[in-house]
Structures are given as structure tokens and as C-alpha cells.
Design an enzyme around this catalytic site. Structure first.
Site, PDB file in Angstrom:
ATOM      1  CG  ASN A  51      -0.356  -0.030   2.495  1.00 28.27           C
ATOM      2  OD1 ASN A  51       0.681  -0.665   2.679  1.00 28.27           O
ATOM      3  ND2 ASN A  51      -0.929   0.662   3.438  1.00 28.27           N
TER       4      ASN A  51
ATOM      5  CD  GLU B 112       7.614  -0.935  11.764  1.00 28.57           C
ATOM      6  OE1 GLU B 112       6.813  -0.156  11.213  1.00 28.57           O
ATOM      7  OE2 GLU B 112       8.205  -1.838  11.154  1.00 28.57           O
TER       8      GLU B 112
HETATM    9  P1  NAD Z   1       0.052  -9.384   3.053  1.00 22.49           P
HETATM   10  O1  NAD Z   1       0.060  -9.909   4.436  1.00 22.49           O
HETATM   11  O2  NAD Z   1      -0.686 -10.153   2.034  1.00 22.49           O
HETATM   12  O3  NAD Z   1       1.535  -9.257   2.479  1.00 22.49           O
HETATM   13  C1  NAD Z   1       2.516  -8.466   3.109  1.00 22.49           C
HETATM   14  C2  NAD Z   1       3.890  -8.992   2.740  1.00 22.49           C
HETATM   15  O4  NAD Z   1       4.042 -10.291   3.325  1.00 22.49           O
HETATM   16  C3  NAD Z   1       4.116  -9.160   1.243  1.00 22.49           C
HETATM   17  O5  NAD Z   1       5.437  -8.848   0.931  1.00 22.49           O
HETATM   18  C4  NAD Z   1       3.845 -10.639   1.047  1.00 22.49           C
HETATM   19  O6  NAD Z   1       4.474 -11.185  -0.091  1.00 22.49           O
HETATM   20  C5  NAD Z   1       4.418 -11.220   2.323  1.00 22.49           C
HETATM   21  N1  NAD Z   1       3.901 -12.537   2.717  1.00 22.49           N
HETATM   22  C6  NAD Z   1       2.726 -13.107   2.372  1.00 22.49           C
HETATM   23  N2  NAD Z   1       2.626 -14.340   2.917  1.00 22.49           N
HETATM   24  C7  NAD Z   1       3.761 -14.538   3.621  1.00 22.49           C
HETATM   25  C8  NAD Z   1       4.240 -15.606   4.429  1.00 22.49           C
HETATM   26  N3  NAD Z   1       3.551 -16.734   4.601  1.00 22.49           N
HETATM   27  N4  NAD Z   1       5.431 -15.457   5.045  1.00 22.49           N
HETATM   28  C9  NAD Z   1       6.150 -14.321   4.908  1.00 22.49           C
HETATM   29  N5  NAD Z   1       5.757 -13.293   4.143  1.00 22.49           N
HETATM   30  C10 NAD Z   1       4.573 -13.386   3.514  1.00 22.49           C
HETATM   31  O7  NAD Z   1      -0.452  -7.880   3.154  1.00 22.49           O
HETATM   32  P2  NAD Z   1      -0.757  -6.883   1.955  1.00 22.49           P
HETATM   33  O8  NAD Z   1      -2.054  -7.318   1.332  1.00 22.49           O
HETATM   34  O9  NAD Z   1       0.448  -6.731   1.135  1.00 22.49           O
HETATM   35  O10 NAD Z   1      -0.953  -5.498   2.737  1.00 22.49           O
HETATM   36  C11 NAD Z   1      -2.163  -5.068   3.243  1.00 22.49           C
HETATM   37  C12 NAD Z   1      -2.246  -5.319   4.724  1.00 22.49           C
HETATM   38  O11 NAD Z   1      -1.154  -4.681   5.366  1.00 22.49           O
HETATM   39  C13 NAD Z   1      -3.486  -4.717   5.359  1.00 22.49           C
HETATM   40  O12 NAD Z   1      -4.023  -5.644   6.272  1.00 22.49           O
HETATM   41  C14 NAD Z   1      -2.963  -3.492   6.090  1.00 22.49           C
HETATM   42  O13 NAD Z   1      -3.718  -3.082   7.193  1.00 22.49           O
HETATM   43  C15 NAD Z   1      -1.620  -3.953   6.509  1.00 22.49           C
HETATM   44  N6  NAD Z   1      -0.752  -2.815   6.778  1.00 22.49           N
HETATM   45  C16 NAD Z   1      -0.411  -2.534   8.074  1.00 22.49           C
HETATM   46  C17 NAD Z   1       0.389  -1.442   8.362  1.00 22.49           C
HETATM   47  C18 NAD Z   1       0.798  -1.120   9.777  1.00 22.49           C
HETATM   48  O14 NAD Z   1       1.725  -0.334   9.942  1.00 22.49           O
HETATM   49  N7  NAD Z   1       0.198  -1.708  10.789  1.00 22.49           N
HETATM   50  C19 NAD Z   1       0.853  -0.624   7.327  1.00 22.49           C
HETATM   51  C20 NAD Z   1       0.474  -0.927   6.022  1.00 22.49           C
HETATM   52  C21 NAD Z   1      -0.323  -2.037   5.753  1.00 22.49           C
END
Ligand code: NAD
Length: 483
Positions: A152, A464
Site C-alpha cells: 500500500n 516501530e
Molecule cells: P500481506 O500480508 O498479504 O503481504 C505483506 C507482505 O508479506 C508481502 O510482501 C507478502 O508477499 C508477504 N507474505 C505473504 N505471505 C507470507 C508468508 N507466509 N510469510 C512471509 N511473508 C509473507 O499484506 P498486503 O495485502 O500486502 O498489505 C495489506 C495489509 O497490510 C493490510 O491488512 C494493512 O492493514 C496492513 N498494513 C499494516 C500497516 C501497519 O503499519 N500496521 C501498514 C500498512 C499495511
């Protein structure tokens, strides 16, 4: 123009994945493939970890000033090619160019500069004992750490992790989202130009369950800093916990914005409340998707709010007048439209939006959704419990502070809340009772990089930002000397 072909950065060299497999990278505004990123394997991760292990001792012994200079140099190089980064980030994620130019890329530069500046004066504690002894605490780098980031705010969140990790003296194996890998790949190229020693920063592209999981599983990776969904966070925790790895998890949210009857609802404040729901198409973990409004002002607030939301322009991210661009992927577009359908099914009334935006010209096949406002659902409805992560805000009236608190705290998440009131006592009282890691009063997304950043409950583990990040990326060791 031929499609871009991205490379991994391993051991200071740009490399194709060992298996020569590639993933399509889409431009959300057009629905077309414009790049290919490595579909790397556990073997590529192993190569990266080995390179990082070789580089780590030298990097940790490098004076902090020198590490800082390299991070500053990397920031300079990004700044020098700002427009290229802006165009790439917008093309890759669907966000308006103006947002990438105003928020994402400048913040990525600030992340690098902030941690470069923060590491130099960072010092550790010492505790004298009356019995004739002194303790001092060394904060030593962990060695090799993993950084995994989402789609995002691609470069913004990628640098938010690698900057403190590198500044603190660790070698890094990082994985950006495979959905938006382009700016991280360009940063990787620039890190070579900046003179980063080989193996200090490694970037392995690919899918989560293969590359991400391999980083988390690898015994050589001592800590994992992850931002992404709660579901993936839980999966990562289950893999990392038996190895007792340090974990920082920044996960999903279902954030409330709470508007009291005494709020300053000037046009500027109202614009910020609108932005807090719809910036980046609502795809910011900090966006307020539950808008709680005190009943005494509900009708008048709703009218002014809706007029503003309806005035938001959904359009080509390249167009300077666009407020909302495209959603990041076909899959996410389908998810958001499914959430809107579910809101209707559970009795929600769509006050505005709710439909796909069909565009002409180059964006005809893009993934655009109208900014959507829903009312008529109580705090327990699925729409008000589950993260949508799109341009959808649900309006919920409340009578008094106690009710507002119970609705606001009444989800499994606890990332960020905003409160709108002119009553200072209420601001302090209510802010202190909110079960969230971040509370904004009369503002939103006002970020000071020194402050702790993170969530409670299912929004994550750890913090963080500022010294929290430097602490995470180091191991404290106490040395006690009797004299
Ligand atoms: P996601 O969990 O699908 O993916 C995030 C990252 O993790 C990607 O690089 C993905 O390839 C990797 N990933 C996926 N499966 C994995 C596994 N089994 N092991 C290790 N890595 C893995 O999330 P997304 O769809 O990319 O992002 C959206 C989500 O992120 C939303 O839920 C949003 O709220 C959250 N988010 C949180 C924050 C925060 O600071 N709390 C900030 C931005 C986004």
C-alpha cells in the site's frame, strides 16, 4: 515500451532468480502487465542470507557516522531521481502521482535521513551500584535481519524497515510486496551506486509463501520486521516463535474516527476527516473506516461530509486533479466490491458511491471504485468489524462518550484512532481510554518519526519508529563490572 524486468539484489549484484521464473506486475490503472519481477525461491533467499552473513561483521564494525553517510547518500540519490520514483510508484500501485510525490517518496527519503541522523548520537545506558560496581548496556546489532513489506505504501514502508535495520549495523534480507516491487528494485540499484558494501542490503523479490516464508524460516535470520495483514502476521508468528526470533508485526486495522458535537468542523478540519477515510483509495492501514459521529450533530455533519466525498474525483493517477486512483489489484478490487455487497446484504444503506467506476481511454480496464459511505450498521456488523482496506467508510451515530468508547474499542483491532473535539479534558480522558497504539486528536497522519508506531490486539506486536526501531534491531547486553 518493453516491460521492465526487475532483478534481485544479492551480494551487491543485480541477479536473475536461480530458477529464471518471473511474476507479472500489473499497472492497476490500466489492468495491464508492465513489469516482471523475480519469482524467487528459498535457494535465492539462502544465497542472500549467506551474503548477508559474510557482510554483517564488517558492517557492524563500521563506524556509525559512516553507516549514516551511506544512508544519506542513498537518500540523496533517490531525491535526485524523485520524479522517476514518483512515476514508478504511482504506476505500480494505482495511487495518484500527486500522492506519490507529496507523501510516499519524500517520506521514504525522510526515513533514510531520520535513521541516519538518529544512529549517530544513539547511546546506551549505564547504571552505577553503591556496592562498587557499574553496569553498562551494549546494544549490538543482531547480525542478519529480515524485512517484509506490503503493497500500500511500497517504498515508504520498505525504507521504514531497512533504514533502522541498516543504521543499527545489521545486514538485511528484504522482500517488498510482489504486487508493487518496482521502487524497491530501483532503490536496490541505487544502493550499489551509493557504495553500500556487497551483502549489506539484499533484496529478494517473489511471493510471500515462498520468499517471505523462507526468510522467516531461515535459521540465519535473527529477527523479522513485518508489515502486512493480520492473517500473514499470525502465520509468520507461528513459524518464528519456535525459533525464538525477535518479531515486529505491524498488521491490519479497523480504525475509528470519533467526532464529538463540540468538534471544530471548519472546512479544513472536515477535509482532513474526509482524507482520513479516502487517502490512497482508503488503502492506508491508518485510514479511519468507522466514522463515529455524535447524534446531536449527525444529520448536519452527514450532509457536509457527503457533499465533500461526492466531490472527490476518481480518475487516471497521472491526472493532476485525481483524488483517488485505482485499487492495487484485481483481487483486491473484487474483495472491496464484495465488502460493499456484504454491507448491503447486512442492511447497510449506501449513501454515496458503492459502484465500480468505468473509465474511458487508457484506464478502461483499470480497477476503480467510487468513494463509498454507508450508514445503518451498528458496531457489531461485519462491515464494522473486518478490515476492508478500500474507499469505504461506515457512519455510526453515538449518544455519549461511554457509547463512543465502547464502539471504538469494540473490534479485534487496535492500530489507530482519531478524535475530534475542542474539549481538552475530554481529549485527554478519551484518548487515554482508547485501546489503540496511536491516537490523533484533531489531526490525522501527522507523523513524527521519533514516536512509537504500532498497534494493540490483532493490529500487531511491538513498535516501530525512533528508538523503538533501533532497540528492536539490536540486542541489549548488560556488562557488570565490580571495582
Ligand atoms: P500481506 O500480508 O498479504 O503481504 C505483506 C507482505 O508479506 C508481502 O510482501 C507478502 O508477499 C508477504 N507474505 C505473504 N505471505 C507470507 C508468508 N507466509 N510469510 C512471509 N511473508 C509473507 O499484506 P498486503 O495485502 O500486502 O498489505 C495489506 C495489509 O497490510 C493490510 O491488512 C494493512 O492493514 C496492513 N498494513 C499494516 C500497516 C501497519 O503499519 N500496521 C501498514 C500498512 C499495511
Amino acid at each position: 515500451m518493453p516491460n521492465l524486468r526487475l532483478a534481485n539484489l544479492i551480494d551487491g549484484r543485480l541477479q536473475a532468480p536461480r530458477d529464471s521464473r518471473w511474476l507479472d506486475v500489473f499497472e492497476p490503472a490500466t489492468g495491464q502487465v508492465f513489469a516482471h519481477c523475480p519469482d524467487s525461491s528459498a535457494q535465492d533467499v539462502a544465497d542472500a542470507v549467506a551474503a548477508a552473513q559474510r557482510a554483517a561483521p564488517g558492517w557492524s564494525a563500521t563506524p556509525a557516522e559512516q553507516r549514516a553517510r551511506l544512508l544519506q547518500r542513498l537518500a540523496d540519490l533517490i531525491e535526485a531521481r524523485l520524479e522517476e520514483f514518483v512515476a514508478l510508484e504511482s504506476r505500480d500501485s494505482g495511487k495518484p502521482l500527486s500522492l506519490a510525490r507529496g507523501l510516499d517518496i519524500p517520506r521514504a527519503v525522510s526515513n533514510l535521513r531520520y535513521f541516519a541522523a538518529a544512529i549517530v548520537p544513539w547511546s546506551s545506558e549505564s547504571h552505577a551500584m553503591e556496592v562498587g560496581a557499574i553496569n553498562y548496556t551494549l546494544r549490538q546489532p543482531l547480525g542478519v535481519v529480515g524485512c517484509i513489506s506490503p503493497w500500500n505504501l511500497p517504498l515508504y514502508l520498505f525504507t521504514w524497515k531497512i533504514a533502522p535495520a541498516l543504521a543499527a549495523g545489521n545486514a538485511v534480507v528484504a522482500k517488498p510486496s510482489e504486487i508493487t516491487p518496482c521502487t524497491a528494485a530501483l532503490l536496490g540499484e541505487l544502493s550499489i551506486e551509493a557504495g553500500m558494501p556487497a551483502g549489506v542490503l539484499n533484496i529478494v523479490h517473489g511471493r510471500g509463501p515462498s520468499v517471505g516464508q523462507a526468510i522467516v524460516e531461515h535459521a540465519g535470520v535473527k529477527a523479522v520486521s513485518f508489515t502486512g495483514s493480520t492473517r500473514t502476521g499470525a502465520q509468520i508468528a507461528s513459524v518464528a516463535a519456535p525459533q525464538f526470533k525477535k518479531l515486529s508485526l505491524e498488521l491490519g486495522g479497523k480504525n475509528p474516527a470519533v467526532v464529538f458535537e463540540d468538534a471544530d468542523l471548519s472546512d479544513a478540519q472536515l477535509d482532513t476527516i474526509v482524507r482520513s477515510g479516502f487517502a490512497n483509495q482508503g488503502e492506508i492501514c491508518l485510514c479511519g473506516s468507522r466514522l463515529l459521529v455524535q447524534r446531536s450533530i449527525y444529520a448536519s455533519f452527514r450532509e457536509r461530509y457527503l457533499a465533500r466525498v461526492q466531490a472527490l474525483r476518481v480518475g487516471d493517477p497521472n491526472d493532476g486533479s485525481t483524488d483517488l486512483g485505482a485499487l492495487v489489484s484485481r483481487e483486491h478490487f473484487d474483495k472491496v466490491m464484495g465488502c460493499i455487497a456484504q454491507a448491503r446484504d447486512e442492511g447497510g444503506h449506501v449513501l454515496c458511491g458503492g459502484e465500480v467506476v468505468n473509465m474511458d481511454g487508457r484506464c478502461a480496464d483499470g480497477w476503480f471504485v467510487q468513494p463509498t459511505v454507508i450508514e445503518g450498521l451498528d458496531g457489531h456488523a461485519a462491515t464494522n468489524q473486518h478490515e476492508i482496506f478500500g474507499p469505504v467508510v461506515s457512519l455510526i451515530p453515538f449518544d455519549d462518550e461511554a457509547e463512543a468508547l465502547s464502539i471504538a474499542n469494540g473490534t479485534g483491532y487496535g492500530l489507530a484512532a482519531s478524535v475530534w473535539t475542542r474539549d481538552l479534558s475530554r481529549a485527554h480522558r478519551f484518548g487515554g481510554q482508547l485501546d489503540f497504539g496511536i491516537v490523533w486528536i484533531n489531526c490525522w497522519l501527522l507523523r513524527d518519526l521519533r514516536t512509537p508506531f504500532g498497534g494493540t490486539k490483532q493490529s500487531g506486536l511491538g513498535r516501530e519508529g525512533g528508538t523503538e526501531a533501533l532497540r528492536f534491531f539490536t540486542e541489549p547486553k548488560n556488562i557488570c563490572i565490580r571495582y
